[in-house]
Design a protein around this motif. Sequence first.
Motif, mmCIF file in Angstrom:
data_model
loop_
_atom_site.group_PDB
_atom_site.id
_atom_site.type_symbol
_atom_site.label_atom_id
_atom_site.label_comp_id
_atom_site.label_asym_id
_atom_site.label_seq_id
_atom_site.Cartn_x
_atom_site.Cartn_y
_atom_site.Cartn_z
ATOM 1 N N LEU A 11 0.881 -1.270 -0.068
ATOM 2 C CA LEU A 11 0.005 0.115 0.116
ATOM 3 C C LEU A 11 0.896 1.282 0.033
ATOM 4 N N GLU A 14 1.898 3.147 -3.347
ATOM 5 C CA GLU A 14 0.874 3.819 -4.286
ATOM 6 C C GLU A 14 0.068 4.941 -3.375
ATOM 7 N N PHE A 15 0.350 5.044 -1.774
ATOM 8 C CA PHE A 15 -0.295 5.861 -1.117
ATOM 9 C C PHE A 15 0.562 7.131 -1.024
ATOM 10 N N CYS A 48 -5.287 10.083 4.525
ATOM 11 C CA CYS A 48 -5.519 9.852 2.796
ATOM 12 C C CYS A 48 -5.090 11.508 2.490
ATOM 13 N N PRO A 52 -7.816 8.941 -4.772
ATOM 14 C CA PRO A 52 -6.992 7.769 -5.053
ATOM 15 C C PRO A 52 -6.462 7.221 -3.522
ATOM 16 N N ASP A 53 -6.123 7.899 -2.550
ATOM 17 C CA ASP A 53 -5.575 7.120 -1.459
ATOM 18 C C ASP A 53 -6.903 6.554 -0.844
ATOM 19 N N GLN A 55 -9.711 5.336 -2.126
ATOM 20 C CA GLN A 55 -9.719 4.095 -2.791
ATOM 21 C C GLN A 55 -8.603 2.920 -2.680
ATOM 22 N N SER A 56 -7.227 3.473 -2.321
ATOM 23 C CA SER A 56 -6.382 2.219 -2.206
ATOM 24 C C SER A 56 -6.789 1.761 -0.856
ATOM 25 N N ARG A 59 -9.360 -0.777 -0.990
ATOM 26 C CA ARG A 59 -9.024 -2.023 -1.673
ATOM 27 C C ARG A 59 -8.407 -3.004 -0.649
#
Length: 458
Positions: A11, A14-15, A48, A52-53, A55-56, A59
Amino acid sequence: MKDIDRAVEALRTEFQGTLFTPDVGGYEDARILFNAMIDKRPAVIAQCADVPDVQSALRFARETGLEIAVRGGGHGVAGAALTEGGIVIDLRRMNTVDVDPDARTATVGGGATIGDLDGATQAYGLATTGGRASTTGVGGFTLGGGSGWIERKFGLACDRLLSVDLITADGDPVRASETENPDLFWALHGGGGNFGVATAMTFRLDPLTDFAIALLLWPAADGPEVMRLWRDVMDAAPDEAGGGLIFLTATTEMPFVPESLDGQLAVGVLVTWIGAEQGVRDLVRPLLDRKPVGELITAIPYAQLQSMLDDPPGMRNYWSAEHLASLPDPAVDVFCAQAEGMIIPSGSQHAILRLGGAVTRETADWPISFRDAPWVVHPFGVWADPADDERAREWTRDLRAALEPWSTGAVYLNFTGDEGHERVVAGYGKANYDRLAGIKSQYDPGNLFHLNHNIRPL
């Protein structure tokens, strides 16, 4: 745990925000909530930076099976913004407020507080209904309905919503408005965080420049007579007036409090006024004739009032509410007598608030059960010593029970903690709850978002 560790490291790649795990510096501060009674240790706190954070993080939660908590302001009394061993999706860095003064709108990030919102809108002489403390998160406050000082003029916070941007349990971005996903938009007017993570909300604003308050104080023994006067004043007051009556511990830290009341139980009246100072002076004349021992009447910026009553951090909290259909003299006597059960001295407030006005007149059929109630009793327990925990809970429960003969049975859920499923249903009404459950099944069938006043999917 090694699998979780590997997932966290994946994680991180991509965070854009900050990930806290128990071994990372800053973790302890990141998990502190407004209510010091809540002491949970999440496996991950994902602060976040952007959508997108979010969403990551969602997930990651689905893949690891970790319980999800969503944090906006972290002000809710039940501590639902924290989870033991799960993941906190922390929105506090997403706190921008963009005001369009020409369109009279404000678009607010999911982690913004009432203070962020009020400060940004006041710069343009505009406002929307906020809470009664600047540290409250706008998201949870609004999605739960949103009751505040100026609601009698402008309606509840959710009445001002134009749209909500949401990330669903599947990680999909959705916008809800009158024309886009209208069923979801309906559900977000009181249904809370049951349907996804609100990353942005757009509000309609109204002009608000002149604002004033009257804050009056008497010894507690004067409570029944003062409360009857205040009730009659508010019954005849225009929508520009709001406020409440509160039994509290007086303190000379407030400059208008006399030495004789320092540390003692007192009864206070706060009247808010949309307009010039003379208007509130005229309105409270019958109360001034009753000779308060403490008095503060002044013009004040609305945003300043919003932060005047902020409670200090690190206190223990337990609250509830009972909505009343009427406030006859016997109810006044019962309310005042129950103030003797408060912890003195403490930050607790034995409060009753005047509703009505635009709250009652609003015709939109949102899933909110308390609109027609003219009064709400709000025991607001705030204390420091854990040894007082049960005493504070008992005082809260006793006050609700004592006023039950005049209750409507409705409840504003933002004022309550975890009081059982029946109270959640009462917060919406049975027909509305059933409709909400159907919408919940569409957007969160697995009930990933269950740390809230939970609506169970069908």
